[in-house]
Design an enzyme around this catalytic site. Structure first.
Site, PDB file in Angstrom:
ATOM      1  N   ASP A  53       9.246-110.529  31.564  1.00 49.46           N
ATOM      2  CA  ASP A  53      10.267-110.121  32.404  1.00 49.46           C
ATOM      3  C   ASP A  53      10.329-110.930  33.728  1.00 49.46           C
ATOM      4  O   ASP A  53       8.927-111.437  33.973  1.00 49.46           O
ATOM      5  CB  ASP A  53       9.928-108.717  32.995  1.00 49.46           C
ATOM      6  N   ILE A  54      11.280-111.247  33.986  1.00 50.41           N
ATOM      7  CA  ILE A  54      11.454-112.434  35.145  1.00 50.41           C
ATOM      8  C   ILE A  54      10.835-111.855  36.580  1.00 50.41           C
ATOM      9  O   ILE A  54      10.306-112.600  37.252  1.00 50.41           O
ATOM     10  CB  ILE A  54      12.894-112.900  35.315  1.00 50.41           C
ATOM     11  N   HIS A 100      17.383-103.606  25.411  1.00 54.25           N
ATOM     12  CA  HIS A 100      16.146-103.996  25.716  1.00 54.25           C
ATOM     13  C   HIS A 100      15.091-103.010  26.150  1.00 54.25           C
ATOM     14  O   HIS A 100      15.130-101.991  26.892  1.00 54.25           O
ATOM     15  CB  HIS A 100      16.110-105.047  26.839  1.00 54.25           C
ATOM     16  N   LEU A 101      13.688-103.015  25.588  1.00 58.93           N
ATOM     17  CA  LEU A 101      12.620-102.126  25.743  1.00 58.93           C
ATOM     18  C   LEU A 101      11.844-102.920  26.640  1.00 58.93           C
ATOM     19  O   LEU A 101      11.179-103.850  26.536  1.00 58.93           O
ATOM     20  CB  LEU A 101      11.974-102.195  24.431  1.00 58.93           C
ATOM     21  N   HIS A 102      11.347-102.145  27.771  1.00 61.06           N
ATOM     22  CA  HIS A 102      10.506-102.653  28.630  1.00 61.06           C
ATOM     23  C   HIS A 102       8.992-102.302  28.370  1.00 61.06           C
ATOM     24  O   HIS A 102       8.740-100.919  27.679  1.00 61.06           O
ATOM     25  CB  HIS A 102      10.503-101.770  30.116  1.00 61.06           C
TER      26      HIS A 102
END
Length: 195
Positions: free
Chosen positions: A76-77, A145-147
């Site tokens: 993740d950014i 999207h899956l965190h």
């Protein structure tokens, strides 16, 4: 969530700066000819940053090894935890509300890929992991999207709210180290999203 919104909309983003100053390598008529010969597939959106990352068109994003050829994984950014990864299908799916019953395997594969990424990064305390999807309108990038977050006990105050377990804005996967009941979890997710 809010972190992703900044990622998409910040004009000072290096991707936007590079695109704005890049010199064209072919003429516009040549580009039009190439574009006409190579139509975009229905499951790809050139305006979607995650589609571009999945297509390896974003040089600033390092893809992590993923055994599943239908998925990509990357950091993740704006990480909310020491291990904060995103697992993204290469095929463009708008968000978790767009999931259908026949995509249960995709959800299972995404969760399995998240677990594998953590293991490859020497994190195995799965009682201290949170994986989940933001629910619209709380997902600022309209690509499923899956965190994958770990360790959860190191989330900051704001991140504990943004990634709150089974809140109406973040649907999580609960699992123990010993057993995974993926079909039940995926059915629960889809049932919850349809109500």
């Amino acid at each position: 969530m809010a972190e992703e919104r900044e990622y998409c909309s910040t004009k000072s983003d290096p991707y936007y700066e590079a695109a704005a100053t890049a010199e064209p390598t072919i003429s516009s008529s040549e580009a039009a000819g190439v574009a006409a010969k190579s139509p975009e597939p229905e499951d790809y959106n050139s305006k979607c940053v995650f589609c571009r990352i999945a297509g390896q068109q974003e040089p600033g994003t390092e893809l992590l090894y993923c055994e599943n050829e239908d998925l990509v994984c990357f950091k993740d950014i704006k990480p909310a935890a020491p291990h904060h990864y995103l697992v993204v299908p290469k095929k463009h799916i708008g968000n978790c509300r767009d999931l259908k019953k026949d995509q249960i395997q995709l959800v299972e594969d995404m969760v399995a890929a998240g677990k594998t990424i953590l293991e490859r990064n020497n994190f195995t305390d799965f009682k201290n992991v949170r994986m989940g999807f933001h629910v619209p309108p709380f997902c600022s990038i309209s690509h499923l999207h899956l965190h994958v977050l770990a360790p959860v006990d190191q989330l900051g105050f704001f991140s504990k709210l943004v990634y709150r377990m089974n809140s109406y804005w973040f649907i999580t996967f609960a699992f123990s180290r010993m057993s995974y009941n993926w079909n039940h979890t995926a059915d629960y997710l889809i049932e919850k999203l349809r109500t």
